[in-house]
Design a protein around this motif. Structure first.
Motif, PDB file in Angstrom:
ATOM      1  N   ASP A  17     -35.734  22.208  15.870  1.00 30.34           N
ATOM      2  CA  ASP A  17     -34.794  22.799  16.919  1.00 30.34           C
ATOM      3  C   ASP A  17     -34.262  20.807  17.540  1.00 30.34           C
ATOM      4  OD1 ASP A  17     -34.285  25.375  16.489  1.00 30.34           O
ATOM      5  OD2 ASP A  17     -35.759  25.663  17.982  1.00 30.34           O
ATOM      6  N   ALA A  18     -34.934  20.279  17.700  1.00 30.60           N
ATOM      7  CA  ALA A  18     -34.703  19.084  18.851  1.00 30.60           C
ATOM      8  C   ALA A  18     -34.218  17.973  17.224  1.00 30.60           C
ATOM      9  CB  ALA A  18     -36.089  18.221  19.094  1.00 30.60           C
ATOM     10  N   ALA A  19     -34.264  18.084  15.735  1.00 30.37           N
ATOM     11  CA  ALA A  19     -33.943  17.151  15.079  1.00 30.37           C
ATOM     12  C   ALA A  19     -32.179  17.616  14.874  1.00 30.37           C
ATOM     13  CB  ALA A  19     -34.741  17.373  14.138  1.00 30.37           C
ATOM     14  N   ALA A  20     -32.317  18.947  14.873  1.00 32.09           N
ATOM     15  CA  ALA A  20     -31.245  19.084  14.849  1.00 32.09           C
ATOM     16  C   ALA A  20     -29.968  18.930  15.895  1.00 32.09           C
ATOM     17  CB  ALA A  20     -30.854  20.799  14.540  1.00 32.09           C
ATOM     18  N   GLN A  21     -30.262  18.734  16.953  1.00 31.43           N
ATOM     19  CA  GLN A  21     -29.408  18.891  17.864  1.00 31.43           C
ATOM     20  C   GLN A  21     -29.178  16.830  18.048  1.00 31.43           C
ATOM     21  OE1 GLN A  21     -28.030  20.406  20.356  1.00 31.43           O
ATOM     22  NE2 GLN A  21     -28.713  22.010  20.139  1.00 31.43           N
ATOM     23  N   LYS A  22     -30.199  16.240  17.427  1.00 28.57           N
ATOM     24  CA  LYS A  22     -30.406  14.924  17.130  1.00 28.57           C
ATOM     25  C   LYS A  22     -28.998  14.938  16.085  1.00 28.57           C
ATOM     26  CE  LYS A  22     -30.622  10.702  17.745  1.00 28.57           C
ATOM     27  NZ  LYS A  22     -30.707   9.811  18.962  1.00 28.57           N
ATOM     28  N   LEU A  23     -29.149  15.056  15.126  1.00 27.20           N
ATOM     29  CA  LEU A  23     -28.359  15.135  14.659  1.00 27.20           C
ATOM     30  C   LEU A  23     -27.037  15.300  14.826  1.00 27.20           C
ATOM     31  CD1 LEU A  23     -27.560  14.875  10.927  1.00 27.20           C
ATOM     32  CD2 LEU A  23     -28.232  16.970  10.501  1.00 27.20           C
ATOM     33  N   LYS A  24     -26.688  16.391  15.582  1.00 31.04           N
ATOM     34  CA  LYS A  24     -25.299  16.936  15.691  1.00 31.04           C
ATOM     35  C   LYS A  24     -24.468  15.732  16.514  1.00 31.04           C
ATOM     36  CE  LYS A  24     -23.369  20.347  18.445  1.00 31.04           C
ATOM     37  NZ  LYS A  24     -23.122  22.080  18.820  1.00 31.04           N
ATOM     38  N   ALA A  25     -25.792  15.285  17.370  1.00 24.37           N
ATOM     39  CA  ALA A  25     -25.209  14.324  17.973  1.00 24.37           C
ATOM     40  C   ALA A  25     -24.931  12.761  17.716  1.00 24.37           C
ATOM     41  CB  ALA A  25     -25.738  13.286  19.663  1.00 24.37           C
ATOM     42  N   GLU A  26     -25.372  12.503  16.465  1.00 22.32           N
ATOM     43  CA  GLU A  26     -25.130  11.524  15.966  1.00 22.32           C
ATOM     44  C   GLU A  26     -23.400  11.225  14.641  1.00 22.32           C
ATOM     45  OE1 GLU A  26     -27.000   8.245  14.736  1.00 22.32           O
ATOM     46  OE2 GLU A  26     -28.550   8.835  16.421  1.00 22.32           O
ATOM     47  N   ILE A  27     -23.684  12.793  14.846  1.00 23.20           N
ATOM     48  CA  ILE A  27     -22.365  13.617  13.687  1.00 23.20           C
ATOM     49  C   ILE A  27     -21.375  13.025  14.555  1.00 23.20           C
ATOM     50  CG2 ILE A  27     -20.966  15.242  13.446  1.00 23.20           C
ATOM     51  CD1 ILE A  27     -23.607  15.771  11.508  1.00 23.20           C
ATOM     52  N   ILE A  28     -21.071  13.968  15.981  1.00 18.82           N
ATOM     53  CA  ILE A  28     -20.540  13.713  17.022  1.00 18.82           C
ATOM     54  C   ILE A  28     -19.622  11.679  17.107  1.00 18.82           C
ATOM     55  CG2 ILE A  28     -19.249  14.481  19.596  1.00 18.82           C
ATOM     56  CD1 ILE A  28     -21.622  16.746  18.701  1.00 18.82           C
TER      57      ILE A  28
ATOM     58  N   HIS B 259     -33.142  13.235   4.725  1.00 20.80           N
ATOM     59  CA  HIS B 259     -33.876  13.828   3.987  1.00 20.80           C
ATOM     60  C   HIS B 259     -34.941  14.572   4.680  1.00 20.80           C
ATOM     61  CE1 HIS B 259     -36.928  11.087   7.347  1.00 20.80           C
ATOM     62  NE2 HIS B 259     -35.568  10.671   6.858  1.00 20.80           N
ATOM     63  N   GLY B 260     -35.725  14.724   3.638  1.00 20.39           N
ATOM     64  CA  GLY B 260     -36.674  15.806   3.996  1.00 20.39           C
ATOM     65  C   GLY B 260     -38.391  14.607   5.005  1.00 20.39           C
ATOM     66  N   TYR B 261     -39.278  15.972   4.317  1.00 18.51           N
ATOM     67  CA  TYR B 261     -40.540  15.044   5.302  1.00 18.51           C
ATOM     68  C   TYR B 261     -41.395  14.415   4.646  1.00 18.51           C
ATOM     69  CZ  TYR B 261     -45.463  15.715   8.184  1.00 18.51           C
ATOM     70  OH  TYR B 261     -45.855  15.310   8.946  1.00 18.51           O
ATOM     71  N   LYS B 262     -41.532  13.169   5.779  1.00 21.64           N
ATOM     72  CA  LYS B 262     -42.299  12.409   4.996  1.00 21.64           C
ATOM     73  C   LYS B 262     -41.203  11.263   3.597  1.00 21.64           C
ATOM     74  CE  LYS B 262     -47.249  12.467   7.392  1.00 21.64           C
ATOM     75  NZ  LYS B 262     -47.767  12.603   7.065  1.00 21.64           N
ATOM     76  N   SER B 263     -40.585  12.014   3.384  1.00 21.39           N
ATOM     77  CA  SER B 263     -39.523  11.297   1.927  1.00 21.39           C
ATOM     78  C   SER B 263     -39.874   9.518   1.916  1.00 21.39           C
ATOM     79  CB  SER B 263     -38.827  11.648   2.613  1.00 21.39           C
ATOM     80  OG  SER B 263     -37.258  10.303   1.481  1.00 21.39           O
ATOM     81  N   THR B 264     -40.036   8.816   0.741  1.00 22.38           N
ATOM     82  CA  THR B 264     -39.925   7.500   0.480  1.00 22.38           C
ATOM     83  C   THR B 264     -38.537   7.445  -0.188  1.00 22.38           C
ATOM     84  OG1 THR B 264     -40.761   8.465  -1.752  1.00 22.38           O
ATOM     85  CG2 THR B 264     -42.676   7.808  -0.061  1.00 22.38           C
TER      86      THR B 264
ATOM     87  N   ARG C 172     -31.382   8.942   8.924  1.00 26.72           N
ATOM     88  CA  ARG C 172     -32.553   8.776   8.796  1.00 26.72           C
ATOM     89  C   ARG C 172     -33.121   9.179  10.301  1.00 26.72           C
ATOM     90  NH1 ARG C 172     -37.021   8.473   9.139  1.00 26.72           N
ATOM     91  NH2 ARG C 172     -38.822   6.166   8.460  1.00 26.72           N
ATOM     92  N   TRP C 173     -34.556   9.850   9.735  1.00 17.99           N
ATOM     93  CA  TRP C 173     -34.369  10.657  10.941  1.00 17.99           C
ATOM     94  C   TRP C 173     -36.162  11.111  11.015  1.00 17.99           C
ATOM     95  CZ3 TRP C 173     -37.776  15.375  10.997  1.00 17.99           C
ATOM     96  CH2 TRP C 173     -37.604  15.673   9.110  1.00 17.99           C
ATOM     97  N   ASP C 174     -36.539  10.784  12.570  1.00 19.38           N
ATOM     98  CA  ASP C 174     -37.951  11.267  12.754  1.00 19.38           C
ATOM     99  C   ASP C 174     -39.022  12.682  13.100  1.00 19.38           C
ATOM    100  OD1 ASP C 174     -40.922  11.054  13.868  1.00 19.38           O
ATOM    101  OD2 ASP C 174     -40.460  10.521  16.312  1.00 19.38           O
ATOM    102  N   TRP C 175     -39.761  12.369  11.174  1.00 23.41           N
ATOM    103  CA  TRP C 175     -40.423  13.585  10.647  1.00 23.41           C
ATOM    104  C   TRP C 175     -40.907  14.198  11.535  1.00 23.41           C
ATOM    105  CZ3 TRP C 175     -40.210   9.992   6.709  1.00 23.41           C
ATOM    106  CH2 TRP C 175     -40.818   9.681   6.403  1.00 23.41           C
ATOM    107  N   ALA C 176     -41.540  13.387  12.581  1.00 19.32           N
ATOM    108  CA  ALA C 176     -42.314  14.055  13.848  1.00 19.32           C
ATOM    109  C   ALA C 176     -41.687  14.584  14.653  1.00 19.32           C
ATOM    110  CB  ALA C 176     -43.554  13.129  14.576  1.00 19.32           C
ATOM    111  N   ALA C 177     -40.989  15.583  14.517  1.00 15.64           N
ATOM    112  CA  ALA C 177     -39.629  16.326  15.686  1.00 15.64           C
ATOM    113  C   ALA C 177     -39.626  17.996  15.332  1.00 15.64           C
ATOM    114  CB  ALA C 177     -38.267  15.438  15.486  1.00 15.64           C
TER     115      ALA C 177
END
Length: 251
Positions: free
Chosen positions: A111-122, A76-81, A103-108
């Motif tokens: 680069d950090a958000a992409a790394q977190k997504l990568k870890a979740e996928i793995i 999702h995007g920034y401040k998605s409803t 579902r991710w923290d849009w305060a991130a």
């Protein structure tokens, strides 16, 4: 009163403990929602709210008989409803492939958000055999994160990346939030498709002098969306449904 455990009772107890352990481990890394609970119509907005209240991480959309040879992920995007993803997620799950909502923290920062997504996928694919093919759809800020993930790669796992109405050039709020963010590194990205809305029709971008979607990336495919569909403006959020319909058309 003394209780004697007979062999049959011991076996039953062990079975219960094993099931408890397995289910507990499964729930420890992602939450889930039944496909049938993705309600449209008058329940669209409330369903969206339930999606965006999910814990950070991957939420599995459970559908009967979902195959795991391919895994679909929505970002999702920034401040998605959340409402803009209800129909697309339903359509994705109906494809017969395993589907997740990220579902991710849009305060991130990106680069950090992409790394977190990568870890979740793995994490989710580590127990899948054989390793599935990934198809990732990222919308708006989520599209920016998806492209950064495409740039990093996911441990030689095959994947297709889709950036929907994504401000790949950056945007003012991002520059304020993440002063150290340097943008998307130059160079080619394979298996990336950019789905671009019409600048003047996109409510998130039309007041910006420069269309933030216009980043040329070598080897990427660019698909320009129409300005309307069925007589209605094809804007920022509803572009997701249009893209998903087009992608699964004939599949």
């Amino acid at each position: 009163m003394r209780t004697t455990l007979r062999p049959g009772n011991i076996k039953n107890c062990l079975t219960i403990l094993v099931l408890f352990f397995v289910l507990g481990c499964r729930q420890s890394y992602h939450s889930s929602i039944l496909m049938e609970n993705l309600k449209l119509g008058k329940n669209l907005k409330s369903t969206g709210k339930s999606l965006i209240k999910m814990d950070y991480g991957l939420t599995e959309v459970i559908s009967p008989g979902a195959r795991i040879d391919t895994v679909l992920i929505a970002v999702h995007g920034y401040k998605s409803t959340g409402y803009e993803w209800v129909y697309p997620l339903k359509k994705m799950a109906e494809s017969g492939w395993q589907t997740y909502f990220y579902r991710w923290d849009w305060a991130a920062c990106p680069d950090a958000a992409a790394q977190k997504l990568k870890a979740e996928i793995i994490t989710i694919i580590s127990d899948m055999e054989p390793t599935p093919h990934l198809i990732i759809f990222g919308h708006s800020y989520g599209g920016l994160i998806t492209v950064l993930l495409a740039r990093q790669g996911i441990d030689e796992i095959s994947a297709d990346f889709h950036a929907l109405a994504a401000p790949l050039l950056g945007f003012p709020r991002l520059n304020e939030m993440c002063s150290d963010y340097l943008g998307i590194p130059s160079g080619q990205i394979n298996n990336l498709t950019q789905w671009r809305t019409v600048h003047d029709m996109d409510g998130a971008f039309r007041n910006m002098a420069l269309d933030p979607q216009l980043l040329e990336i070598e080897h990427s495919i660019v698909i320009n969306l129409p300005d309307s569909t069925d007589g209605h403006r094809l804007g920022h959020n509803w572009s997701i449904s249009w893209v998903i319909d087009k992608y699964f058309e004939g599949k």
